[in-house]
Scaffold this active site. Structure first.
Site, PDB file in Angstrom:
ATOM      1  N   LYS A  77       0.861  -1.191   0.000  1.00 28.95           N
ATOM      2  CA  LYS A  77       0.000   0.000   0.000  1.00 28.95           C
ATOM      3  C   LYS A  77       0.895   1.238   0.000  1.00 28.95           C
ATOM      4  O   LYS A  77       1.758   1.386   0.874  1.00 28.95           O
ATOM      5  CB  LYS A  77      -0.863  -0.036   1.250  1.00 28.95           C
ATOM      6  CG  LYS A  77      -2.225   0.560   1.104  1.00 28.95           C
ATOM      7  CD  LYS A  77      -3.001   0.189   2.350  1.00 28.95           C
ATOM      8  CE  LYS A  77      -4.298   0.898   2.434  1.00 28.95           C
ATOM      9  NZ  LYS A  77      -4.868   0.760   3.779  1.00 28.95           N
TER      10      LYS A  77
HETATM   11  C1  E4P Z   1      -8.043   1.822   3.546  1.00 27.68           C
HETATM   12  O1  E4P Z   1      -7.363   0.971   3.027  1.00 27.68           O
HETATM   13  C2  E4P Z   1      -7.783   2.440   4.850  1.00 27.68           C
HETATM   14  O2  E4P Z   1      -7.118   1.547   5.688  1.00 27.68           O
HETATM   15  C3  E4P Z   1      -9.049   2.806   5.578  1.00 27.68           C
HETATM   16  O3  E4P Z   1     -10.193   2.527   4.829  1.00 27.68           O
HETATM   17  C4  E4P Z   1      -9.030   4.115   6.274  1.00 27.68           C
HETATM   18  O4  E4P Z   1     -10.293   4.349   6.847  1.00 27.68           O
HETATM   19  P1  E4P Z   1     -10.568   5.495   7.927  1.00 27.68           P
HETATM   20  O5  E4P Z   1     -10.690   6.774   7.215  1.00 27.68           O
HETATM   21  O6  E4P Z   1     -11.839   5.071   8.577  1.00 27.68           O
HETATM   22  O7  E4P Z   1      -9.384   5.467   8.874  1.00 27.68           O
END
Ligand code: E4P
Length: 220
Positions: free
Chosen positions: A86
């Site tokens: 990522k």
């Molecule tokens: C996506 O891959 C992220 O880990 C995640 O969806 C972030 O979500 P949040 O905005 O609720 O922290």
């Protein structure tokens, strides 16, 4: 639509996997920190998740320069065949993603908040792009329509490789419904949202009334 679980909590992942409901997992540094994990355990933790899940597991880099990102990506990608790296949607992130694409290492470009960012991620060779809904809503923008625009824009072109849209920062079952209607390939959902997706008051009411009637049968 496929569902990924947005967590680094192995207990939650094992439970959701037992439902046959999840096709992958996404983690990020915050989610790992929430488990109480330390840096020394990180690789081992990701490897454990990869062993539980039959599907891609996103593990995020923390370096901000392309060389550092590529170095961390290679290390984490070596942990298991189903690791996806990522990487945030920045200039350095695009350069790292392109390098990793050439090496055959799949990348999920994250923290994506616009159509141009998503198009660039696709051109750089990202295997997944993750528009964030909730965080966009948090700044009084429309996270869902952003996902819709990204799905439409990416669908207009052939990038010469597979790319799927992961609707991320999902805060409700309603977000999931809307993303499915607009054709997002995947929704990555926290465990509490996954549980809300199963729940419906009419299901509960139906079970209660069936059980009450069955009671009459058994007492007859
Ligand atoms: C996506 O891959 C992220 O880990 C995640 O969806 C972030 O979500 P949040 O905005 O609720 O922290």
């Amino acid at each position: 639509m496929k569902f990924f679980l947005d967590t680094a909590d192995i207990g939650q992942i094992e439970e959701a996997a037992s439902w046959g409901a999840i096709a992958g997992v996404t983690t990020n540094p915050t989610l790992y920190a929430r488990t109480g994990g330390k840096l020394a355990d990180f690789n081992n933790h990701i490897a454990r998740i990869c062993a539980v899940v039959d599907g891609p597991v996103s593990a995020e880099v923390t370096a901000e320069d392309r060389a550092g990102m590529v170095e961390q990506a290679k290390e984490v990608a070596a942990l298991a065949d189903n690791v996806v790296v990522k990487i945030p949607t920045t200039v350095e992130g695009l350069a790292a993603t392109h390098e990793l694409y050439k090496l055959g290492i799949p990348v999920n470009m994250t923290l994506c908040f616009s159509v141009p960012q998503a198009l660039l991620a696709a051109r750089a060779g990202a295997r997944y792009v993750s528009p964030f809904i909730g965080r966009f809503d948090d700044i009084s923008e429309d996270g869902l329509s952003q996902v819709e625009d990204i799905v439409t824009a990416l669908g207009n072109y052939d990038f010469g490789h597979e790319i799927e849209v992961i609707a991320a920062s999902v805060r409700s079952a309603h977000h999931v419904t809307q993303c499915a209607l607009m054709g997002a390939d995947i929704a990555t959902v926290p465990f509490d949202v996954l549980k809300k997706m199963v729940a419906h008051p009419l299901t509960d009411r139906g079970i209660a009334s069936f059980n009450a009637d069955w009671e009459k049968v058994t007492q007859a």
